[in-house]
Design a protein around this motif. Structure first.
Motif, PDB file in Angstrom:
ATOM      1  N   VAL A 139       0.980  -1.238  -0.047  1.00 10.92           N
ATOM      2  CA  VAL A 139      -0.237   0.174  -0.346  1.00 10.92           C
ATOM      3  C   VAL A 139       0.758   1.060   0.154  1.00 10.92           C
ATOM      4  CG1 VAL A 139      -2.162  -1.182   0.702  1.00 10.92           C
ATOM      5  CG2 VAL A 139      -0.186  -0.400   2.551  1.00 10.92           C
ATOM      6  N   GLY A 140       1.999   1.447  -0.173  1.00 12.26           N
ATOM      7  CA  GLY A 140       2.937   2.351  -0.378  1.00 12.26           C
ATOM      8  C   GLY A 140       3.047   3.142   0.891  1.00 12.26           C
ATOM      9  N   ALA A 141       3.508   2.606   1.947  1.00 14.82           N
ATOM     10  CA  ALA A 141       3.773   2.962   3.444  1.00 14.82           C
ATOM     11  C   ALA A 141       4.981   3.649   3.110  1.00 14.82           C
ATOM     12  CB  ALA A 141       2.540   3.156   4.071  1.00 14.82           C
ATOM     13  N   GLN A 178      11.642   2.152  -3.220  1.00 12.50           N
ATOM     14  CA  GLN A 178       9.527   2.418  -4.104  1.00 12.50           C
ATOM     15  C   GLN A 178      10.448   2.657  -5.047  1.00 12.50           C
ATOM     16  OE1 GLN A 178       8.876   4.678  -0.552  1.00 12.50           O
ATOM     17  NE2 GLN A 178       6.543   3.783  -0.434  1.00 12.50           N
ATOM     18  N   ASP A 179       9.177   2.412  -6.289  1.00 17.55           N
ATOM     19  CA  ASP A 179       9.754   2.068  -7.595  1.00 17.55           C
ATOM     20  C   ASP A 179       8.604   3.770  -8.187  1.00 17.55           C
ATOM     21  OD1 ASP A 179       6.602   1.809  -7.829  1.00 17.55           O
ATOM     22  OD2 ASP A 179       7.424  -0.153  -8.923  1.00 17.55           O
ATOM     23  N   ASP A 180       8.504   3.730  -9.395  1.00 21.98           N
ATOM     24  CA  ASP A 180       7.849   5.492 -10.097  1.00 21.98           C
ATOM     25  C   ASP A 180       6.441   5.103  -9.293  1.00 21.98           C
ATOM     26  OD1 ASP A 180      10.091   6.406 -10.576  1.00 21.98           O
ATOM     27  OD2 ASP A 180       9.811   5.858 -12.855  1.00 21.98           O
ATOM     28  N   ASP A 181       5.737   4.149  -8.842  1.00 21.96           N
ATOM     29  CA  ASP A 181       4.820   3.997  -8.951  1.00 21.96           C
ATOM     30  C   ASP A 181       4.214   4.248  -7.274  1.00 21.96           C
ATOM     31  OD1 ASP A 181       3.839   3.544 -11.241  1.00 21.96           O
ATOM     32  OD2 ASP A 181       3.919   1.988 -11.351  1.00 21.96           O
ATOM     33  N   GLY A 182       5.580   4.377  -6.403  1.00 28.39           N
ATOM     34  CA  GLY A 182       5.151   4.368  -5.100  1.00 28.39           C
ATOM     35  C   GLY A 182       5.070   2.958  -4.455  1.00 28.39           C
ATOM     36  N   PRO A 213       2.324  -2.483   7.262  1.00 24.25           N
ATOM     37  CA  PRO A 213       1.103  -2.412   7.799  1.00 24.25           C
ATOM     38  C   PRO A 213       0.870  -3.339   6.482  1.00 24.25           C
ATOM     39  CG  PRO A 213       1.272  -0.586   5.905  1.00 24.25           C
ATOM     40  CD  PRO A 213       2.962  -1.340   6.377  1.00 24.25           C
ATOM     41  N   SER A 214       0.621  -4.014   5.357  1.00 24.73           N
ATOM     42  CA  SER A 214      -0.188  -4.937   4.655  1.00 24.73           C
ATOM     43  C   SER A 214       0.629  -6.345   4.378  1.00 24.73           C
ATOM     44  CB  SER A 214       0.021  -4.140   3.897  1.00 24.73           C
ATOM     45  OG  SER A 214       0.612  -3.791   2.596  1.00 24.73           O
ATOM     46  N   ARG A 265      -6.250   3.894  -3.790  1.00 24.29           N
ATOM     47  CA  ARG A 265      -4.624   4.513  -2.909  1.00 24.29           C
ATOM     48  C   ARG A 265      -3.737   4.643  -3.991  1.00 24.29           C
ATOM     49  NH1 ARG A 265      -2.954   3.765   2.931  1.00 24.29           N
ATOM     50  NH2 ARG A 265      -0.519   3.818   2.181  1.00 24.29           N
ATOM     51  N   LYS A 266      -4.127   3.853  -4.970  1.00 25.92           N
ATOM     52  CA  LYS A 266      -3.106   3.740  -6.031  1.00 25.92           C
ATOM     53  C   LYS A 266      -3.063   4.814  -6.986  1.00 25.92           C
ATOM     54  CE  LYS A 266      -1.548  -0.852  -6.292  1.00 25.92           C
ATOM     55  NZ  LYS A 266      -2.185  -2.058  -6.061  1.00 25.92           N
ATOM     56  N   ILE A 283       0.024   7.060  -4.481  1.00 24.32           N
ATOM     57  CA  ILE A 283       0.992   6.653  -3.340  1.00 24.32           C
ATOM     58  C   ILE A 283       2.276   7.355  -4.431  1.00 24.32           C
ATOM     59  CG2 ILE A 283      -0.234   4.878  -2.049  1.00 24.32           C
ATOM     60  CD1 ILE A 283       0.880   2.616  -3.815  1.00 24.32           C
ATOM     61  N   SER A 284       1.925   7.020  -4.974  1.00 26.84           N
ATOM     62  CA  SER A 284       3.859   8.232  -5.841  1.00 26.84           C
ATOM     63  C   SER A 284       4.044   8.616  -5.591  1.00 26.84           C
ATOM     64  CB  SER A 284       4.221   7.939  -7.587  1.00 26.84           C
ATOM     65  OG  SER A 284       2.643   8.179  -8.345  1.00 26.84           O
ATOM     66  N   PHE A 290       3.135  10.529  -2.469  1.00 27.55           N
ATOM     67  CA  PHE A 290       4.096  10.314  -1.110  1.00 27.55           C
ATOM     68  C   PHE A 290       5.145   9.024  -1.134  1.00 27.55           C
ATOM     69  CE2 PHE A 290      -0.248  12.026  -0.815  1.00 27.55           C
ATOM     70  CZ  PHE A 290      -0.071  13.096  -0.780  1.00 27.55           C
ATOM     71  N   SER A 291       5.235   8.905  -2.051  1.00 34.27           N
ATOM     72  CA  SER A 291       6.508   7.942  -1.648  1.00 34.27           C
ATOM     73  C   SER A 291       8.354   8.190  -0.968  1.00 34.27           C
ATOM     74  CB  SER A 291       6.806   7.127  -2.867  1.00 34.27           C
ATOM     75  OG  SER A 291       8.467   8.671  -3.609  1.00 34.27           O
ATOM     76  N   TYR A 306      -3.070   1.424  10.772  1.00 35.50           N
ATOM     77  CA  TYR A 306      -2.468  -0.186  10.622  1.00 35.50           C
ATOM     78  C   TYR A 306      -3.190  -1.394   9.711  1.00 35.50           C
ATOM     79  CZ  TYR A 306       0.514  -4.040  11.660  1.00 35.50           C
ATOM     80  OH  TYR A 306       1.589  -5.167  10.029  1.00 35.50           O
ATOM     81  N   GLY A 307      -2.601  -1.848   8.219  1.00 37.66           N
ATOM     82  CA  GLY A 307      -3.338  -2.183   6.978  1.00 37.66           C
ATOM     83  C   GLY A 307      -3.477  -1.597   6.490  1.00 37.66           C
ATOM     84  N   VAL A 308      -4.453  -1.965   5.108  1.00 37.39           N
ATOM     85  CA  VAL A 308      -4.442  -0.813   3.510  1.00 37.39           C
ATOM     86  C   VAL A 308      -4.700   0.087   3.882  1.00 37.39           C
ATOM     87  CG1 VAL A 308      -4.630  -3.107   2.575  1.00 37.39           C
ATOM     88  CG2 VAL A 308      -7.289  -2.495   3.229  1.00 37.39           C
ATOM     89  N   GLN A 360      -3.454   2.514   6.301  1.00 37.42           N
ATOM     90  CA  GLN A 360      -2.653   3.408   6.950  1.00 37.42           C
ATOM     91  C   GLN A 360      -2.679   4.825   6.732  1.00 37.42           C
ATOM     92  OE1 GLN A 360       1.849   2.368   7.542  1.00 37.42           O
ATOM     93  NE2 GLN A 360       1.835   1.467   9.941  1.00 37.42           N
ATOM     94  N   CYS A 361      -1.999   5.590   7.189  1.00 43.52           N
ATOM     95  CA  CYS A 361      -1.473   6.926   6.705  1.00 43.52           C
ATOM     96  C   CYS A 361      -0.089   6.927   5.509  1.00 43.52           C
ATOM     97  CB  CYS A 361      -1.269   7.787   7.846  1.00 43.52           C
ATOM     98  SG  CYS A 361      -0.562   9.932   7.218  1.00 43.52           S
ATOM     99  N   LEU A 362      -1.383   7.677   4.335  1.00 45.64           N
ATOM    100  CA  LEU A 362      -0.793   7.935   3.722  1.00 45.64           C
ATOM    101  C   LEU A 362       0.074   8.673   3.304  1.00 45.64           C
ATOM    102  CD1 LEU A 362      -0.787   7.017   0.226  1.00 45.64           C
ATOM    103  CD2 LEU A 362      -2.117   8.873   0.010  1.00 45.64           C
ATOM    104  N   GLN A 388       2.419   9.697   5.974  1.00 46.45           N
ATOM    105  CA  GLN A 388       3.546   9.852   7.021  1.00 46.45           C
ATOM    106  C   GLN A 388       4.337  10.187   6.777  1.00 46.45           C
ATOM    107  OE1 GLN A 388       3.867   4.968   7.988  1.00 46.45           O
ATOM    108  NE2 GLN A 388       2.706   4.833   6.428  1.00 46.45           N
TER     109      GLN A 388
END
Ligand code: SF4
Lengths: 64, 410
Positions: free
Chosen positions: A11-13, A26-30, A55-56, B109-110, B113-114, B116-117, B354-356, B358-360, B362
């Protein structure tokens, strides 16, 4: 040690990158992009921490 | 489990023991019944999870839903407030990730996410440093006692998230006020609806302009462009996402800056540690995140099947509050949880959930906190509270904990 990373579950955290920056990126998609699947002995503690904080449940150790 | 009469159940939310500590009851409940039952303000009965491992287990369980429209979703609201929240689709987060379940949640989410990496966020360091320096200049130019919240805690994350999202910073007074009303437990249903509509209109306008004009080079602009290529979100969902990112991006970090600063001023030894060695900051910040765990409401869920947890069965359609705050003070996981220990390695806290879900954001929060604490105590070594810490106006009435004003002199 051998690890698996499942990008479908990620989930990209970025928690893994913070815990073990020499092993995870992480890649370009996170999404998780491991730099190696066979971390050296110096990295194993950090990898364990990364697995603990992901987390996942997207990364795991499949061989010690 | 001992059966209690429903009228004897403890109410949720519970009062804090002191401004800096979780409710005292958490300790007892966690020991006796780490999955227990509580009564919500609207009279509903919900489960309360207070153990650390059990919290992570439940939040990672695919059999829980974040649907805030479910009639049993535990909301710390009265019946009147709950009705206003659930009846108004601009207010109930139905259109953003936080209120969605798989598979839509993952699809939304997807899309983000890029942005916030870890690497993307790290590249913002120079600009965030500039913003922090400017804000400290403002603080130092202000009349004393000056309000840390106005000049630093709220100013820094608001400007950062505005630039990131492409929201005009001049409009911050509006969204600060609307957010305050939405988060407070004391605002009526009518006031909440008004605030939600104002916030919604503001961002709807902005998204519409970005959709109609040239795509802008910011998170909302790029989200719109990405969504044009692979349409997965409606216009309303993009607006909902913008609202979520704007609220989450400023309010949470602002409260962590205020609480963290007060905690450091009250613990001069710990403050001296990080001033002397800034490499301690990342672990100090994890510890502060654990210690305060300011968000308790985002981790509520509804069971979509019977779930065995910690010796009880949570039935399908029952509400569950996973208290991250209680979990992060679980003494079997964090020894002496009431001590701020910057060396404990608290990274497995659940302050970001926690889990799916979880704060993006963070890692953005971590970076802002790191730069603020490093710069503030280096540039303003004389910083001191103008009133005793115990007398500050803490947000006991809000779903996200924090402090309303922090008067300081220097
Ligand atoms: S910690 Fe887990 S979810 Fe987060 S980026 Fe790494 S693998 Fe993905």
């Amino acid at each position: 040690m051998h690890i698996t990373a499942d990008r479908e579950r990620c989930v990209g955290a970025g928690q893994c990158v913070l815990a073990a920056p020499a092993v995870f990126d992480q890649d370009d998609d996170g999404l998780v992009a491991p730099l190696t699947l066979d971390p050296g002995s110096g990295e194993q503690e950090a990898v364990r921490q990364a697995v603990n904080v992901c987390p996942s449940a997207a990364i795991w150790i499949d061989k010690e | 489990m001992t059966e209690m009469l429903e009228t004897d159940l403890p109410s949720f939310p519970m009062a804090r023991e002191c401004p800096m500590h979780p409710p005292a009851e958490y300790r007892e409940i966690r020991k006796q019944e780490p999955v227990s039952r509580v009564r919500m303000p609207d009279g509903q009965i919900a489960w309360l999870v207070t153990g650390h491992e059990l919290s992570r287990q439940l939040l990672a369980d695919p059999r829980v839903s974040s649907d805030r429209l479910h009639p049993n979703f535990p909301l710390a609201l009265t019946t009147e407030q709950r009705k206003a929240f659930q009846d108004n689709n601009r207010l109930n987060f139905r259109r953003s990730m936080i209120g969605l379940d798989a598979p839509q949640h993952g699809v939304h989410r997807k899309m983000l996410i890029s942005e916030f990496s870890v690497r993307r966020i790290a590249s913002m360091r120079p600009r965030i440093q500039e913003i922090v320096d400017q804000s400290i200049d403002d603080l130092l130019a202000a009349e004393q006692p000056a309000d840390l919240v106005e000049h630093i805690s709220l100013a820094v994350p608001s400007l950062v998230i505005c630039e990131l999202l492409g929201v005009p910073y001049e409009q911050r007074h509006g969204f600060h006020e609307w957010t305050r009303k939405l988060i407070s437990r004391t605002t009526s249903g009518v006031e909440r609806r008004e605030a939600a509509e104002a916030l919604n209109d503001f961002l709807d306008d902005l998204v519409t302009r970005k959709e109609q004009g040239e795509p802008t080079d910011d998170v909302i602009g790029r989200l719109i462009a990405r969504n044009r290529e692979t349409p997965v979100m409606t216009h309303e969902e993009i607006v909902g996402t913008a609202i979520l990112l704007l609220i989450a991006g400023h309010e949470t970090t602002a409260n962590m800056i205020s609480l963290g600063t007060v905690a450091l001023l009250e613990n001069p030894e710990q403050k001296a540690q990080i001033v002397a060695d800034s490499s301690l900051l990342p672990s100090a910040i994890e510890e502060m995140l654990r210690y305060f765990t300011i968000v308790e409401s985002a981790t509520a869920r509804v069971a979509t099947a019977d779930i065995e947890l910690g010796g009880v069965t949570i039935r399908k359609d029952e509400g569950v509050i996973v208290s991250g705050l209680a979990a992060d003070w679980d003494e079997t996981v964090f020894e002496h949880p009431d001590q701020l220990d910057f060396t404990r390695g608290a990274r497995h806290h659940v302050a970001f959930g926690y889990g799916v879900h979880q704060c993006l954001g963070q890692n953005l929060a971590r970076l802002e906190l790191e730069i603020v604490f490093e710069t503030l105590f280096r540039r303003v070594p004389t910083l001191a509270l103008a009133v005793p810490a115990a007398d500050l106006p803490y947000k006991d009435d809000a779903g996200i904990y924090g402090i309303y004003r922090v008067p300081v002199h220097f």
